[in-house]
Design an enzyme around this catalytic site. Structure first.
Site, PDB file in Angstrom:
ATOM      1  N   SER A 121     -54.043 -71.918 -39.452  1.00  0.00           N
ATOM      2  CA  SER A 121     -52.624 -71.639 -39.243  1.00  0.00           C
ATOM      3  C   SER A 121     -51.844 -71.786 -40.532  1.00  0.00           C
ATOM      4  O   SER A 121     -50.687 -71.388 -40.602  1.00  0.00           O
ATOM      5  CB  SER A 121     -52.066 -72.579 -38.184  1.00  0.00           C
ATOM      6  OG  SER A 121     -52.416 -73.898 -38.489  1.00  0.00           O
ATOM      7  N   HIS A 142     -54.774 -65.165 -37.044  1.00  0.00           N
ATOM      8  CA  HIS A 142     -54.089 -66.363 -36.551  1.00  0.00           C
ATOM      9  C   HIS A 142     -53.494 -66.129 -35.159  1.00  0.00           C
ATOM     10  O   HIS A 142     -52.499 -65.414 -35.009  1.00  0.00           O
ATOM     11  CB  HIS A 142     -53.003 -66.796 -37.553  1.00  0.00           C
ATOM     12  CG  HIS A 142     -52.317 -68.048 -37.130  1.00  0.00           C
ATOM     13  ND1 HIS A 142     -50.973 -68.257 -37.307  1.00  0.00           N
ATOM     14  CD2 HIS A 142     -52.793 -69.153 -36.517  1.00  0.00           C
ATOM     15  CE1 HIS A 142     -50.656 -69.441 -36.816  1.00  0.00           C
ATOM     16  NE2 HIS A 142     -51.741 -70.004 -36.328  1.00  0.00           N
ATOM     17  N   GLU A 154     -51.384 -62.927 -36.031  1.00  0.00           N
ATOM     18  CA  GLU A 154     -51.080 -62.590 -37.429  1.00  0.00           C
ATOM     19  C   GLU A 154     -52.402 -62.209 -38.096  1.00  0.00           C
ATOM     20  O   GLU A 154     -53.388 -62.954 -37.993  1.00  0.00           O
ATOM     21  CB  GLU A 154     -50.479 -63.795 -38.159  1.00  0.00           C
ATOM     22  CG  GLU A 154     -49.072 -64.138 -37.716  1.00  0.00           C
ATOM     23  CD  GLU A 154     -48.541 -65.435 -38.335  1.00  0.00           C
ATOM     24  OE1 GLU A 154     -47.320 -65.538 -38.504  1.00  0.00           O
ATOM     25  OE2 GLU A 154     -49.336 -66.346 -38.637  1.00  0.00           O
ATOM     26  N   ASN A 193     -45.560 -69.943 -38.832  1.00  0.00           N
ATOM     27  CA  ASN A 193     -45.546 -71.375 -39.163  1.00  0.00           C
ATOM     28  C   ASN A 193     -44.591 -71.721 -40.300  1.00  0.00           C
ATOM     29  O   ASN A 193     -44.204 -72.875 -40.453  1.00  0.00           O
ATOM     30  CB  ASN A 193     -46.956 -71.880 -39.463  1.00  0.00           C
ATOM     31  CG  ASN A 193     -47.688 -72.221 -38.179  1.00  0.00           C
ATOM     32  OD1 ASN A 193     -47.057 -72.401 -37.138  1.00  0.00           O
ATOM     33  ND2 ASN A 193     -48.997 -72.287 -38.224  1.00  0.00           N
TER      34      ASN A 193
HETATM   35  N1  CAA Z   1     -53.661 -69.964 -19.194  1.00  0.00           N
HETATM   36  C1  CAA Z   1     -53.165 -69.509 -18.031  1.00  0.00           C
HETATM   37  N2  CAA Z   1     -51.984 -69.883 -17.518  1.00  0.00           N
HETATM   38  C2  CAA Z   1     -51.276 -70.793 -18.212  1.00  0.00           C
HETATM   39  C3  CAA Z   1     -51.721 -71.315 -19.459  1.00  0.00           C
HETATM   40  C4  CAA Z   1     -52.984 -70.871 -19.946  1.00  0.00           C
HETATM   41  N3  CAA Z   1     -53.508 -71.321 -21.074  1.00  0.00           N
HETATM   42  N4  CAA Z   1     -50.795 -72.170 -19.936  1.00  0.00           N
HETATM   43  C5  CAA Z   1     -49.808 -72.200 -19.038  1.00  0.00           C
HETATM   44  N5  CAA Z   1     -50.085 -71.382 -18.003  1.00  0.00           N
HETATM   45  C6  CAA Z   1     -49.321 -71.149 -16.794  1.00  0.00           C
HETATM   46  C7  CAA Z   1     -48.575 -72.373 -16.325  1.00  0.00           C
HETATM   47  O1  CAA Z   1     -49.410 -73.289 -15.669  1.00  0.00           O
HETATM   48  C8  CAA Z   1     -47.536 -71.777 -15.428  1.00  0.00           C
HETATM   49  O2  CAA Z   1     -48.112 -71.598 -14.171  1.00  0.00           O
HETATM   50  P1  CAA Z   1     -47.309 -72.025 -12.824  1.00  0.00           P
HETATM   51  O3  CAA Z   1     -46.202 -71.010 -12.730  1.00  0.00           O
HETATM   52  O4  CAA Z   1     -48.324 -71.872 -11.745  1.00  0.00           O
HETATM   53  O5  CAA Z   1     -46.825 -73.422 -13.010  1.00  0.00           O
HETATM   54  C9  CAA Z   1     -47.284 -70.376 -16.051  1.00  0.00           C
HETATM   55  O6  CAA Z   1     -48.309 -70.184 -17.045  1.00  0.00           O
HETATM   56  C10 CAA Z   1     -45.952 -70.207 -16.755  1.00  0.00           C
HETATM   57  O7  CAA Z   1     -45.635 -71.341 -17.454  1.00  0.00           O
HETATM   58  P2  CAA Z   1     -44.189 -71.947 -17.426  1.00  0.00           P
HETATM   59  O8  CAA Z   1     -43.651 -72.016 -16.052  1.00  0.00           O
HETATM   60  O9  CAA Z   1     -44.225 -73.216 -18.167  1.00  0.00           O
HETATM   61  O10 CAA Z   1     -43.312 -70.803 -18.051  1.00  0.00           O
HETATM   62  P3  CAA Z   1     -42.954 -70.223 -19.439  1.00  0.00           P
HETATM   63  O11 CAA Z   1     -42.248 -68.996 -19.078  1.00  0.00           O
HETATM   64  O12 CAA Z   1     -42.206 -71.178 -20.314  1.00  0.00           O
HETATM   65  O13 CAA Z   1     -44.304 -69.797 -20.204  1.00  0.00           O
HETATM   66  C11 CAA Z   1     -45.293 -70.325 -22.323  1.00  0.00           C
HETATM   67  C12 CAA Z   1     -45.144 -70.702 -20.848  1.00  0.00           C
HETATM   68  C13 CAA Z   1     -45.924 -68.939 -22.455  1.00  0.00           C
HETATM   69  C14 CAA Z   1     -46.218 -71.346 -22.962  1.00  0.00           C
HETATM   70  C15 CAA Z   1     -43.869 -70.304 -22.980  1.00  0.00           C
HETATM   71  O14 CAA Z   1     -43.200 -71.512 -22.720  1.00  0.00           O
HETATM   72  C16 CAA Z   1     -43.882 -70.078 -24.451  1.00  0.00           C
HETATM   73  O15 CAA Z   1     -43.953 -68.972 -24.942  1.00  0.00           O
HETATM   74  N6  CAA Z   1     -43.744 -71.186 -25.235  1.00  0.00           N
HETATM   75  C17 CAA Z   1     -43.780 -71.132 -26.668  1.00  0.00           C
HETATM   76  C18 CAA Z   1     -45.195 -71.242 -27.126  1.00  0.00           C
HETATM   77  C19 CAA Z   1     -45.301 -71.119 -28.610  1.00  0.00           C
HETATM   78  O16 CAA Z   1     -44.332 -71.101 -29.343  1.00  0.00           O
HETATM   79  N7  CAA Z   1     -46.539 -71.075 -29.099  1.00  0.00           N
HETATM   80  C20 CAA Z   1     -46.787 -71.040 -30.490  1.00  0.00           C
HETATM   81  C21 CAA Z   1     -46.983 -72.432 -31.002  1.00  0.00           C
HETATM   82  S1  CAA Z   1     -47.223 -72.435 -32.718  1.00  0.00           S
HETATM   83  C22 CAA Z   1     -48.818 -72.025 -32.885  1.00  0.00           C
HETATM   84  O17 CAA Z   1     -49.573 -71.864 -32.005  1.00  0.00           O
HETATM   85  C23 CAA Z   1     -49.180 -71.815 -34.287  1.00  0.00           C
HETATM   86  C24 CAA Z   1     -49.889 -72.871 -34.933  1.00  0.00           C
HETATM   87  O18 CAA Z   1     -50.710 -72.502 -35.723  1.00  0.00           O
HETATM   88  C25 CAA Z   1     -49.548 -74.292 -34.859  1.00  0.00           C
END
Ligand code: CAA
Length: 383
Positions: A121, A142, A154, A193
């Site tokens: 990342s 990524h 990415e 990031n």
């Molecule tokens: N597989 C399948 N389903 C999943 C899951 C997975 N891995 N993770 C979560 N879900 C499910 C949840 O359990 C939930 O199900 P229920 O409705 O039955 O409870 C459903 O998906 C939706 O989740 P939420 O109700 O919490 O709703 P949401 O609309 O907020 O979606 C999310 C969840 C997609 C994670 C959203 O919150 C999101 O986009 N968050 C931001 C994530 C982000 O920024 N990621 C990047 C991080 S940085 C990175 O990764 C880079 C790095 O290098 C560090």
């Protein structure tokens, strides 16, 4: 051109197991490799959980879920894991020393045809490519957490990567049903990031400097900055071990990219890694695999996230000024990689570009050059 049939994923952690699931869903044969059987069992359980969720939501059928699961072979033996592999995707923890060891070991067994990709990342792709015998066939791919749900990947060629490898990578990502964004320069933190990691550190400064509560800041991030999660919530979800390592690697290469907040170091040293360890910024005791923090519009009203908007806009401007991506790709990367519903510049305009720039100038007078407004942002604020 190489045809990809079998993909080896090295590392079965949060990212490795998610990438394995996504690639298997696209029909590839997957070998998921880790150093211990228990780690692999844990990973396969998480894949089962995730597939179960997708079945529950009728995104895939139970039969398809079974096939996806069945195409993933967990393996500890590295030699066996690399046999007949067309592509390896390295997704081991973000620690250069560890990655050096992994690549040295891989070199012993890897076949001539195998392409290399790293899900790093933050580490420069050129630096990792140089650890291998085939830098021209090495690329950054990524993915974002959770790979199963986040549409962005990415794609980062280094100065060594040949055009064929770039084409294969872009094609592969599309076949996986993901949306690639080409990161034109191999800069630390790439696109997302560069925005996300400094934002976590800054939010931690806001706690003290603005005497604000975590849920107030997080609610403001969610409801006033159009993000899907609060920033502390996202940090806990991503893992503070991941953020800690990424921060150190980024800061060691470019001092101006991060203003390290000691709170991250403290949480890391107490093994408070977030959801995975039960505590991080928040407490998750009693929560199962996936817990969300209660955030509200009422709490959002109690905090003005101008500093956070300014930090996001400033780093976004840096990316454009330095030719890493154009504005369309930047907006797309943040929308698909972090779920931001608004472009950072639209957000900055809404909060007032002049106010954003003066916030940065005040911070840079007090706390140093990290906060100096980017030239592009200054120009934008002049209309
Ligand atoms: N597989 C399948 N389903 C999943 C899951 C997975 N891995 N993770 C979560 N879900 C499910 C949840 O359990 C939930 O199900 P229920 O409705 O039955 O409870 C459903 O998906 C939706 O989740 P939420 O109700 O919490 O709703 P949401 O609309 O907020 O979606 C999310 C969840 C997609 C994670 C959203 O919150 C999101 O986009 N968050 C931001 C994530 C982000 O920024 N990621 C990047 C991080 S940085 C990175 O990764 C880079 C790095 O290098 C560090």
């Amino acid at each position: 051109m190489t045809t990809i049939n079998t993909i080896t994923i090295l590392g079965s952690g949060v990212m490795g197991h998610g990438i394995a699931q996504v690639a298997s869903t696209a029909g590839y044969n997957i070998v998921l490799r880790d150093i211990e059987q228990t780690l692999l069992e844990n990973a396969m359980n998480k894949i089962k959980w995730s597939l179960g969720k997708l079945v529950e939501k009728q995104k895939i059928s139970q039969d398809d879920a079974n096939s996806v699961y069945g195409r993933i072979t967990p393996v500890v033996d590295l030699k066996k894991a690399l046999q007949d592999s067309d592509l390896l995707i390295e997704a081991v923890p973000e620690d250069l020393e560890l990655k050096k060891k992994v690549y040295a070991e891989v070199e012993k067994y890897v076949e001539d045809k195998t392409l290399y990709a790293s899900n790093t990342s933050t580490l420069p792709i050129g630096e990792l490519a140089s650890l291998t015998s085939r830098p021209s066939r090495f690329i950054g791919l990524h993915f974002f957490n959770p790979p199963q749900l986040m549409p962005l990947v990415e794609v980062i060629p280094s100065r060594f990567t040949d055009n064929d490898t770039v084409s294969i990578a872009l094609d592969l990502i599309k076949k996986m049903g993901k949306d690639p964004v080409l990161c034109k320069k191999d800069v630390v933190g790439f696109i997302v990031n560069r925005i996300f990691i400094p934002l976590v550190h800054e939010a931690a400064y806001c706690l003290e400097r603005d005497n604000a509560k975590m849920t107030q800041i997080d609610s403001a991030v969610k409801f006033k900055m159009a993000a899907p999660m609060g920033i502390f919530e996202l940090a806990d979800y991503t893992g503070l071990d991941v953020i800690h390592k990424a921060s150190n690697e980024m800061a060691s290469r470019d001092k101006r990219v991060i203003n390290p907040n000691p709170l991250i170091e403290r949480l890391f040293s107490k093994k408070k890694f977030g959801q995975k360890s039960g505590t991080g910024f928040y407490d998750y005791s009693g929560e199962d695999k996936y817990g969300r923090i209660k955030l509200s519009e009422t709490e959002a009203e109690q905090y003005e996230p101008i500093t956070l908007v300014a930090i996001v806009a400033n780093n976004a401007a840096w990316l454009l000024s330095n030719g890493v991506c154009d504005r369309n790709d930047l907006d797309k990367a943040l929308r698909l990689g972090m779920g931001f519903k608004k472009s950072p510049f639209t957000l900055a305009e809404e909060f007032g570009l002049k106010r954003v720039v003066s916030t940065l100038e005040n911070l840079s007078n007090k706390y140093g050059e990290f906060y100096e407004p980017d030239i592009l942002l200054k120009k934008m604020s002049l209309g």
